[in-house]
Design a protein around this motif. Structure first.
Motif, mmCIF file in Angstrom:
data_model
loop_
_atom_site.group_PDB
_atom_site.id
_atom_site.type_symbol
_atom_site.label_atom_id
_atom_site.label_comp_id
_atom_site.label_asym_id
_atom_site.label_seq_id
_atom_site.Cartn_x
_atom_site.Cartn_y
_atom_site.Cartn_z
ATOM 1 N N UNK A 82 75.229 38.495 81.325
ATOM 2 C CA UNK A 82 74.557 39.328 82.317
ATOM 3 C C UNK A 82 73.180 38.816 82.687
ATOM 4 N N UNK A 83 73.034 37.492 82.726
ATOM 5 C CA UNK A 83 71.767 36.892 83.094
ATOM 6 C C UNK A 83 70.749 36.816 81.960
ATOM 7 N N UNK A 84 71.156 37.215 80.747
ATOM 8 C CA UNK A 84 70.255 37.187 79.590
ATOM 9 C C UNK A 84 70.815 36.238 78.535
ATOM 10 N N UNK A 85 69.954 35.349 78.013
ATOM 11 C CA UNK A 85 70.375 34.441 76.939
ATOM 12 C C UNK A 85 70.407 35.202 75.614
ATOM 13 N N UNK A 86 71.507 35.056 74.902
ATOM 14 C CA UNK A 86 71.670 35.717 73.601
ATOM 15 C C UNK A 86 72.243 34.721 72.603
ATOM 16 N N UNK A 87 71.947 34.953 71.327
ATOM 17 C CA UNK A 87 72.525 34.128 70.267
ATOM 18 C C UNK A 87 73.740 34.844 69.698
ATOM 19 N N UNK A 88 74.787 34.078 69.521
ATOM 20 C CA UNK A 88 76.032 34.601 68.959
ATOM 21 C C UNK A 88 76.512 33.647 67.872
ATOM 22 N N UNK A 89 77.298 34.140 66.891
ATOM 23 C CA UNK A 89 77.897 33.218 65.919
ATOM 24 C C UNK A 89 78.673 32.134 66.660
ATOM 25 N N UNK A 90 78.624 30.921 66.146
ATOM 26 C CA UNK A 90 79.205 29.774 66.841
ATOM 27 C C UNK A 90 80.719 29.806 66.923
ATOM 28 N N UNK A 91 81.371 30.477 65.995
ATOM 29 C CA UNK A 91 82.833 30.461 65.987
ATOM 30 C C UNK A 91 83.343 29.176 65.341
ATOM 31 N N UNK A 92 84.581 28.862 65.604
ATOM 32 C CA UNK A 92 85.235 27.704 64.977
ATOM 33 C C UNK A 92 84.672 26.397 65.536
ATOM 34 N N UNK A 93 84.256 25.492 64.634
ATOM 35 C CA UNK A 93 83.698 24.193 65.029
ATOM 36 C C UNK A 93 84.574 23.084 64.459
ATOM 37 N N UNK A 94 85.482 22.576 65.263
ATOM 38 C CA UNK A 94 86.394 21.512 64.828
ATOM 39 C C UNK A 94 86.059 20.247 65.602
ATOM 40 N N UNK A 95 85.899 19.153 64.868
ATOM 41 C CA UNK A 95 85.648 17.849 65.490
ATOM 42 C C UNK A 95 86.863 16.967 65.279
ATOM 43 N N UNK A 96 87.459 16.514 66.371
ATOM 44 C CA UNK A 96 88.574 15.574 66.309
ATOM 45 C C UNK A 96 88.044 14.208 65.872
ATOM 46 N N UNK A 97 88.922 13.320 65.434
ATOM 47 C CA UNK A 97 88.477 11.967 65.070
ATOM 48 C C UNK A 97 87.720 11.323 66.230
ATOM 49 N N UNK A 98 86.573 10.739 65.934
ATOM 50 C CA UNK A 98 85.783 10.051 66.933
ATOM 51 C C UNK A 98 84.874 10.951 67.765
ATOM 52 N N UNK A 99 84.954 12.254 67.591
ATOM 53 C CA UNK A 99 84.148 13.185 68.378
ATOM 54 C C UNK A 99 82.753 13.365 67.793
ATOM 55 N N UNK A 100 81.828 13.823 68.653
ATOM 56 C CA UNK A 100 80.476 14.196 68.247
ATOM 57 C C UNK A 100 80.221 15.620 68.696
ATOM 58 N N UNK A 101 79.371 16.294 67.963
ATOM 59 C CA UNK A 101 78.988 17.659 68.297
ATOM 60 C C UNK A 101 77.468 17.721 68.288
ATOM 61 N N UNK A 102 76.881 18.144 69.418
ATOM 62 C CA UNK A 102 75.424 18.204 69.548
ATOM 63 C C UNK A 102 74.937 19.623 69.307
ATOM 64 N N UNK A 103 74.022 19.759 68.377
ATOM 65 C CA UNK A 103 73.301 20.999 68.143
ATOM 66 C C UNK A 103 71.964 20.788 68.850
ATOM 67 N N UNK A 104 71.701 21.548 69.933
ATOM 68 C CA UNK A 104 70.518 21.280 70.743
ATOM 69 C C UNK A 104 69.944 22.578 71.308
ATOM 70 N N UNK A 105 68.664 22.546 71.697
ATOM 71 C CA UNK A 105 68.051 23.745 72.271
ATOM 72 C C UNK A 105 68.859 24.267 73.455
ATOM 73 N N UNK A 106 69.047 25.588 73.489
ATOM 74 C CA UNK A 106 69.788 26.213 74.577
ATOM 75 C C UNK A 106 71.292 26.195 74.394
ATOM 76 N N UNK A 107 71.776 25.688 73.276
ATOM 77 C CA UNK A 107 73.213 25.618 73.028
ATOM 78 C C UNK A 107 73.511 25.908 71.567
ATOM 79 N N UNK A 108 74.372 25.107 71.005
ATOM 80 C CA UNK A 108 74.721 25.216 69.593
ATOM 81 C C UNK A 108 73.504 24.843 68.759
ATOM 82 N N UNK A 109 73.193 25.599 67.705
ATOM 83 C CA UNK A 109 72.034 25.304 66.863
ATOM 84 C C UNK A 109 72.183 25.980 65.502
#
Length: 148
Positions: A82-109
């Motif tokens: 609704x136009x407001x930034x909120x923090x929520x639990x990340x949920x399931x974090x699965x990385x396939x072979x060769x994948x990268x996951x970025x934890x960065x400001x404004x996203x996953x952290x």
């Protein structure tokens, strides 16, 4: 009688091999560029960022975070509702072979709540990511004003 036993023995060894490979710790995902954003003295929570790379041949799942320096570390994702930034639990974090996951400001952290000691710029926070198979990935997270 010796041949059937030999076949049975070799068959059970073949069945045991995949289980041993699943627990093989020779290949581990890596934590790169870890850092904690510096906060004013007395802050009750800090945010941490990193890049997690899975160079292994099998998928990995991140299920938790631990720290000797924070009472309640959590994995969050910033979402817009609704136009407001909120923090929520990340949920399931699965990385396939060769994948990268970025934890960065404004996203996953990582949300590091209840500091157990003061952390100022230049200090280091000790953090571990916990994988679904029970392995833990440790890294030292330097406290910085901005991204490295």
């Amino acid at each position: 009688m010796g041949l059937p036993l030999l076949m049975l023995a070799s068959g059970s060894a073949a069945l045991a091999a995949p289980a041993a490979a699943a627990n093989d710790e020779t290949c581990r995902p890596t934590i790169e560029s870890p850092w904690v954003r510096a906060a004013p003295p007395g802050a009750k929570s800090l945010a941490a960022y990193l890049v997690l790379r899975n160079g292994c041949g099998t998928a990995v799942e991140v299920v938790d975070v631990e720290s000797l320096d924070f009472g309640t570390p959590m994995i969050h994702r910033t979402v817009e509702e609704g136009g407001v930034s909120r923090m929520r639990p990340a949920g399931k974090l699965v990385l396939a072979p060769g994948e990268s996951l970025r934890f960065e400001p404004g996203g996953l952290h990582l949300m590091l709540m209840q500091p157990l000691r003061p952390l100022a710029e230049g200090d280091v926070a000790r953090v571990r990511l916990v994988l679904a198979d029970g392995r833990r990935l440790f890294a030292q997270f330097p406290v910085r004003r901005s991204a490295p």
